[in-house]
Design a protein around this motif. Structure first.
Motif, PDB file in Angstrom:
ATOM      1  N   ILE A   1     -21.709  48.267  24.869  1.00 13.38           N
ATOM      2  CA  ILE A   1     -20.718  47.184  24.852  1.00 13.38           C
ATOM      3  C   ILE A   1     -19.879  47.218  26.124  1.00 13.38           C
ATOM      4  CG2 ILE A   1     -18.645  46.339  23.693  1.00 13.38           C
ATOM      5  CD1 ILE A   1     -19.891  47.220  21.038  1.00 13.38           C
TER       6      ILE A   1
ATOM      7  N   ILE B   1     -20.690  48.315  28.996  1.00 10.94           N
ATOM      8  CA  ILE B   1     -21.478  47.879  30.144  1.00 10.94           C
ATOM      9  C   ILE B   1     -21.691  46.374  30.144  1.00 10.94           C
ATOM     10  CG2 ILE B   1     -23.795  47.959  31.134  1.00 10.94           C
ATOM     11  CD1 ILE B   1     -23.813  50.936  30.277  1.00 10.94           C
ATOM     12  N   LEU B   2     -22.106  45.855  29.017  1.00  7.21           N
ATOM     13  CA  LEU B   2     -22.365  44.414  28.991  1.00  7.21           C
ATOM     14  C   LEU B   2     -21.087  43.621  29.230  1.00  7.21           C
ATOM     15  CD1 LEU B   2     -25.252  44.752  28.414  1.00  7.21           C
ATOM     16  CD2 LEU B   2     -25.068  43.219  26.447  1.00  7.21           C
TER      17      LEU B   2
ATOM     18  N   SER C   1     -18.204  44.664  30.946  1.00  2.82           N
ATOM     19  CA  SER C   1     -17.532  44.735  32.249  1.00  2.82           C
ATOM     20  C   SER C   1     -18.487  44.699  33.441  1.00  2.82           C
ATOM     21  CB  SER C   1     -16.655  45.983  32.328  1.00  2.82           C
ATOM     22  OG  SER C   1     -17.463  47.141  32.294  1.00  2.82           O
TER      23      SER C   1
ATOM     24  N   THR D   1     -21.819  39.587  30.188  1.00  2.26           N
ATOM     25  CA  THR D   1     -22.456  38.528  29.400  1.00  2.26           C
ATOM     26  C   THR D   1     -21.372  37.655  28.772  1.00  2.26           C
ATOM     27  OG1 THR D   1     -22.534  40.049  27.527  1.00  2.26           O
ATOM     28  CG2 THR D   1     -24.497  39.892  28.882  1.00  2.26           C
ATOM     29  N   PRO D   2     -21.635  36.369  28.662  1.00  2.00           N
ATOM     30  CA  PRO D   2     -20.534  35.422  28.379  1.00  2.00           C
ATOM     31  C   PRO D   2     -19.759  35.701  27.102  1.00  2.00           C
ATOM     32  CG  PRO D   2     -22.708  34.367  28.274  1.00  2.00           C
ATOM     33  CD  PRO D   2     -22.918  35.707  28.857  1.00  2.00           C
ATOM     34  N   ALA D   3     -20.430  35.890  25.988  1.00  2.00           N
ATOM     35  CA  ALA D   3     -19.696  36.012  24.724  1.00  2.00           C
ATOM     36  C   ALA D   3     -18.859  37.291  24.700  1.00  2.00           C
ATOM     37  CB  ALA D   3     -20.676  35.992  23.552  1.00  2.00           C
ATOM     38  N   LEU D   4     -19.465  38.389  25.101  1.00  2.00           N
ATOM     39  CA  LEU D   4     -18.751  39.668  25.075  1.00  2.00           C
ATOM     40  C   LEU D   4     -17.592  39.680  26.060  1.00  2.00           C
ATOM     41  CD1 LEU D   4     -21.101  42.743  24.642  1.00  2.00           C
ATOM     42  CD2 LEU D   4     -18.851  42.381  23.649  1.00  2.00           C
TER      43      LEU D   4
ATOM     44  N   ALA E   1     -14.723  38.026  24.450  1.00  2.00           N
ATOM     45  CA  ALA E   1     -14.368  38.380  23.075  1.00  2.00           C
ATOM     46  C   ALA E   1     -13.088  39.201  23.005  1.00  2.00           C
ATOM     47  CB  ALA E   1     -15.514  39.144  22.420  1.00  2.00           C
TER      48      ALA E   1
ATOM     49  N   ASP F   1     -12.313  39.547  17.434  1.00  2.00           N
ATOM     50  CA  ASP F   1     -13.651  38.958  17.344  1.00  2.00           C
ATOM     51  C   ASP F   1     -14.696  40.020  17.019  1.00  2.00           C
ATOM     52  OD1 ASP F   1     -12.566  36.518  18.059  1.00  2.00           O
ATOM     53  OD2 ASP F   1     -13.004  36.778  20.198  1.00  2.00           O
ATOM     54  N   LEU F   2     -14.457  41.193  17.559  1.00  2.00           N
ATOM     55  CA  LEU F   2     -15.439  42.248  17.378  1.00  2.00           C
ATOM     56  C   LEU F   2     -15.302  42.967  16.037  1.00  2.00           C
ATOM     57  CD1 LEU F   2     -16.433  41.674  20.091  1.00  2.00           C
ATOM     58  CD2 LEU F   2     -15.731  43.921  20.907  1.00  2.00           C
TER      59      LEU F   2
ATOM     60  N   HIS G   1     -17.981  42.999  13.166  1.00  2.00           N
ATOM     61  CA  HIS G   1     -19.247  43.632  13.553  1.00  2.00           C
ATOM     62  C   HIS G   1     -19.095  45.133  13.686  1.00  2.00           C
ATOM     63  CE1 HIS G   1     -19.329  39.416  15.201  1.00  2.00           C
ATOM     64  NE2 HIS G   1     -20.340  39.414  14.343  1.00  2.00           N
TER      65      HIS G   1
ATOM     66  N   LEU H   1     -28.281  49.680  37.117  1.00  2.00           N
ATOM     67  CA  LEU H   1     -26.855  49.989  36.977  1.00  2.00           C
ATOM     68  C   LEU H   1     -26.381  50.842  38.142  1.00  2.00           C
ATOM     69  CD1 LEU H   1     -26.488  50.707  33.176  1.00  2.00           C
ATOM     70  CD2 LEU H   1     -25.199  49.047  34.515  1.00  2.00           C
TER      71      LEU H   1
ATOM     72  N   ARG I   1     -25.535  42.888  39.799  1.00  2.00           N
ATOM     73  CA  ARG I   1     -24.910  42.513  38.530  1.00  2.00           C
ATOM     74  C   ARG I   1     -25.458  41.179  38.035  1.00  2.00           C
ATOM     75  NH1 ARG I   1     -19.462  45.552  39.605  1.00  2.00           N
ATOM     76  NH2 ARG I   1     -18.487  44.865  37.688  1.00  2.00           N
TER      77      ARG I   1
ATOM     78  N   ARG J   1     -27.386  40.391  34.604  1.00  2.00           N
ATOM     79  CA  ARG J   1     -26.907  39.424  33.619  1.00  2.00           C
ATOM     80  C   ARG J   1     -28.049  38.474  33.243  1.00  2.00           C
ATOM     81  NH1 ARG J   1     -22.388  38.753  35.413  1.00  2.00           N
ATOM     82  NH2 ARG J   1     -22.662  37.125  36.975  1.00  2.00           N
TER      83      ARG J   1
ATOM     84  N   CYS K   1     -29.600  38.231  29.537  1.00  2.00           N
ATOM     85  CA  CYS K   1     -29.477  36.984  28.797  1.00  2.00           C
ATOM     86  C   CYS K   1     -30.842  36.364  28.515  1.00  2.00           C
ATOM     87  CB  CYS K   1     -28.599  36.002  29.566  1.00  2.00           C
ATOM     88  SG  CYS K   1     -26.864  36.520  29.592  1.00  2.00           S
TER      89      CYS K   1
ATOM     90  N   GLU L   1     -24.184  34.013  19.306  1.00  2.00           N
ATOM     91  CA  GLU L   1     -24.229  34.515  20.676  1.00  2.00           C
ATOM     92  C   GLU L   1     -23.660  35.940  20.744  1.00  2.00           C
ATOM     93  OE1 GLU L   1     -25.222  32.704  23.453  1.00  2.00           O
ATOM     94  OE2 GLU L   1     -24.771  34.311  24.884  1.00  2.00           O
ATOM     95  N   LEU L   2     -22.483  36.089  20.151  1.00  2.00           N
ATOM     96  CA  LEU L   2     -21.844  37.410  20.183  1.00  2.00           C
ATOM     97  C   LEU L   2     -22.682  38.451  19.455  1.00  2.00           C
ATOM     98  CD1 LEU L   2     -19.455  39.129  20.983  1.00  2.00           C
ATOM     99  CD2 LEU L   2     -18.259  38.398  18.910  1.00  2.00           C
TER     100      LEU L   2
ATOM    101  N   GLU M   1     -25.516  39.430  21.662  1.00  2.00           N
ATOM    102  CA  GLU M   1     -25.084  40.280  22.774  1.00  2.00           C
ATOM    103  C   GLU M   1     -24.763  41.688  22.289  1.00  2.00           C
ATOM    104  OE1 GLU M   1     -22.073  38.694  25.307  1.00  2.00           O
ATOM    105  OE2 GLU M   1     -23.128  36.793  25.623  1.00  2.00           O
ATOM    106  N   LEU M   2     -24.157  41.770  21.110  1.00  2.00           N
ATOM    107  CA  LEU M   2     -23.821  43.107  20.598  1.00  2.00           C
ATOM    108  C   LEU M   2     -25.086  43.921  20.310  1.00  2.00           C
ATOM    109  CD1 LEU M   2     -20.778  42.246  18.302  1.00  2.00           C
ATOM    110  CD2 LEU M   2     -20.779  43.753  20.325  1.00  2.00           C
TER     111      LEU M   2
ATOM    112  N   ALA N   1     -26.424  44.955  23.618  1.00  2.00           N
ATOM    113  CA  ALA N   1     -25.609  46.076  24.118  1.00  2.00           C
ATOM    114  C   ALA N   1     -26.098  47.396  23.523  1.00  2.00           C
ATOM    115  CB  ALA N   1     -24.137  45.860  23.773  1.00  2.00           C
TER     116      ALA N   1
ATOM    117  N   LEU O   1     -26.172  43.216  12.107  1.00  2.00           N
ATOM    118  CA  LEU O   1     -25.650  42.347  13.163  1.00  2.00           C
ATOM    119  C   LEU O   1     -26.213  40.935  13.085  1.00  2.00           C
ATOM    120  CD1 LEU O   1     -25.349  44.603  16.334  1.00  2.00           C
ATOM    121  CD2 LEU O   1     -23.529  43.358  15.139  1.00  2.00           C
TER     122      LEU O   1
END
Lengths: 196, 196, 196, 196
Positions: free
Chosen positions: C152, C154-155, C157, C161-164, C167, C171-172, C175, D105, D114, D118, D122, D139-140, D143-144, D147, D183
């Motif tokens: 999390i 990494i994705l 910062s 990725t857009p949603a994370l 968030a 929001d988290l 989950h 990374l 980066r 991404r 995605c 979406e979230l 992504e989770l 992650a 999830l």
DNA sequence: TATGAATGAGCATTCATTCAT
DNA sequence: GATGAATGAATGCTCATTCAT
């Protein structure tokens, strides 16, 4: 007694510098090395001597005093034998195990060092030998004999050629007698009488 | 004469290095100095030689080849006279005006340099002289004579004692004859016959 | 506030190094960069830390101390939620805006960095989580949960990725509750109670 | 056939670059390293790609093509299990043994890297997973889950935490099932059916 | 006065890159 | 078009030396 300490520290720095400069040469020696050996802070070198160069000067100016006392004493015909012992067999641990002249060659890119060496060679060796030389050109004869002593010192301790590196004073004695006599034009002895 | 010539650049770097190392010693010489003298970029030293140390090695390995050819040719009894000319009167401008052996003393804090000097002294001088020596201990006699030659080179060019610095080959001749004969135990001549 | 303050300068160098190493990685950071950021001369890095490598070591050894205190305090079932906040929502500006673990991945070509990361992950996350895990293989469960937190971070910062990236902690929360409960085999909460 | 050779050399350079960049990161890799691995002159890199940076870009642009084909094929409820195998258990020797995402990374100080990451995350993972997610915020959720896969890859190959480093696909299966189901809000399977 | 923090020039070496042939 | 000689900026690091406290 801060006065005493100051003098003691100065002396320790000089001692450490003498050894380092002799063993490694001027360029390869750092003021930190010297200060480290003396166990003090490196800045004291600048406080006491002004610069690394001036410390070097002071060390080399000290040189003749480092020669064995009483060299000229004793019979004339044994002078060369005594000199050889001074150059080769004396205990030069204070100078890293080599005669200071030999050690200073390592710094001979610096003109000051060359000058000090010239002074040392002339004052200590050539002057004394010239008075003994017979025939014409006593100066040249004296220098040629000095050159031999210096050359022996170098081949023995720096270059370490096999025979010379292992030779004792007695092994050298007959050749000292032969060469000294040949160059000075008068009979010389290869061994100081006190040692048989 | 192409501008981008690997061998030519290499040779110029070697030439410049030879001079610098001789004149100032290994430590006081920087790769930038050498490259500057050669008129090229300093990185080429690493490209061609790998490191400063390896450049130094190559310079000193080149040493014997730098000696005058034909040294052993000619009458035996004039060998020492010819050697002296090689050490003292040969044109050593490529090595900064001094015999390479003398110049290398400046780097003698490094063990490699000492080793090269030993090899050079033994191979070029001691070996040839030993065959001429009569009496016992020919090795030691040969080394003592080599020491004299080296010592003369040093006093003349480094220390610059007055009489030796101004002496001509002829001035030295009688003493060469005397000392060489004394050390080798057989009659030697002080002057190569070709020069009267 | 004295200008010449060893500890203060050391601290500024550490601070600057932390940021640079985090943002750009070990290789892309030069000691001059760090010194420049700290507003001091680059040689002080060697004076105070010995080498760039040792400075890096000190920076990364500092890591656990950089974690928010009091992580283990509070109800067990909220531990994962607290950890997520530490990893993701804590103010990591000192480390260039990312969790130090994430930042250190940038230097992960170096084995030391990997080792430090392993230590950090195990000591701070896995150890604490293992004690909570029920069912068999608590170690693996704890590591899988730690992996999620790291992923999390990494994705969010690095990869952004857009949603994370957009968030909030709330929001988290659901989950976190779902995954933590699933992996640990016991009911967990997604929000620290102090924040509702 | 010089055309063919050119293409072959280009391909060898790309291959070598891929490996080096993955293993050591952008900064720690030199163009000479890459050229050396490929057995060609380093200047060809500039001839073919313009600069090191552009070579890096080309390598990373190549990334998705490096993913195992047929990932989306097969039953929906096994997609996460198949993805995990791709991330963790696939043979990534072409990328130095790690999933390219993980490897990249190491170069994540560079914005281009980066961005490529991404895109990769995605396009390859989030997009496919989003379609499966039920409930709000697909979406979230996607992504989770991505992650988690990335985090597992990192902890396993870079950080090398003990349990994960030694875990087999089967060891992971039950947890994959639990987390994926939690999830995505729908029942998922932890093992591809083709493998029992 | 003396400690030690600070400095900047210089070191050998490696880098990505250009240019002549 | 392709080879490899050449470049100069940058690297980590050490040097002798200065200056503030």
């Amino acid at each position: 007694m801060p006065k005493r300490d100051r003098e003691a520290t100065r002396a320790r720095l000089l001692e450490a510098a003498r050894l380092r400069f002799a063993r490694e040469g001027y360029d390869a020696t750092s003021v930190r090395d010297i200060a480290g050996d003396a166990g003090v802070d490196a800045t004291l070198i600048f406080r006491y001597f002004g610069s690394k160069k001036r410390l070097f000067d002071e060390v080399t100016a000290d040189l003749p005093a480092g020669l064995p006392d009483g060299l000229p004493d004793g019979p004339e015909e044994e002078l060369v034998a005594r000199m050889l012992r001074a150059v080769v067999f004396h205990d030069w641990t204070r100078y890293g195990g080599e005669h200071p002249l030999v050690a200073m060659l390592r710094s001979s890119a610096h003109d000051d060092a060359r000058q000090r060496m010239r002074q040392e060679v002339c004052d200590t060796y050539v002057d004394a030998l010239r008075d003994l030389a017979e025939g014409d050109g006593p100066e040249l004869r004296a220098e040629l004999l000095s050159a031999w002593l210096v050359g022996i010192g170098i081949l023995r301790s720096v270059v370490a050629t096999p025979a010379l590196a292992g030779a004792s004073a007695d092994d050298l004695a007959p050749h000292v007698e032969a060469v000294a006599s040949a160059l000075l034009g008068r009979p010389m002895r290869g061994t100081p009488s006190s040692e048989g």
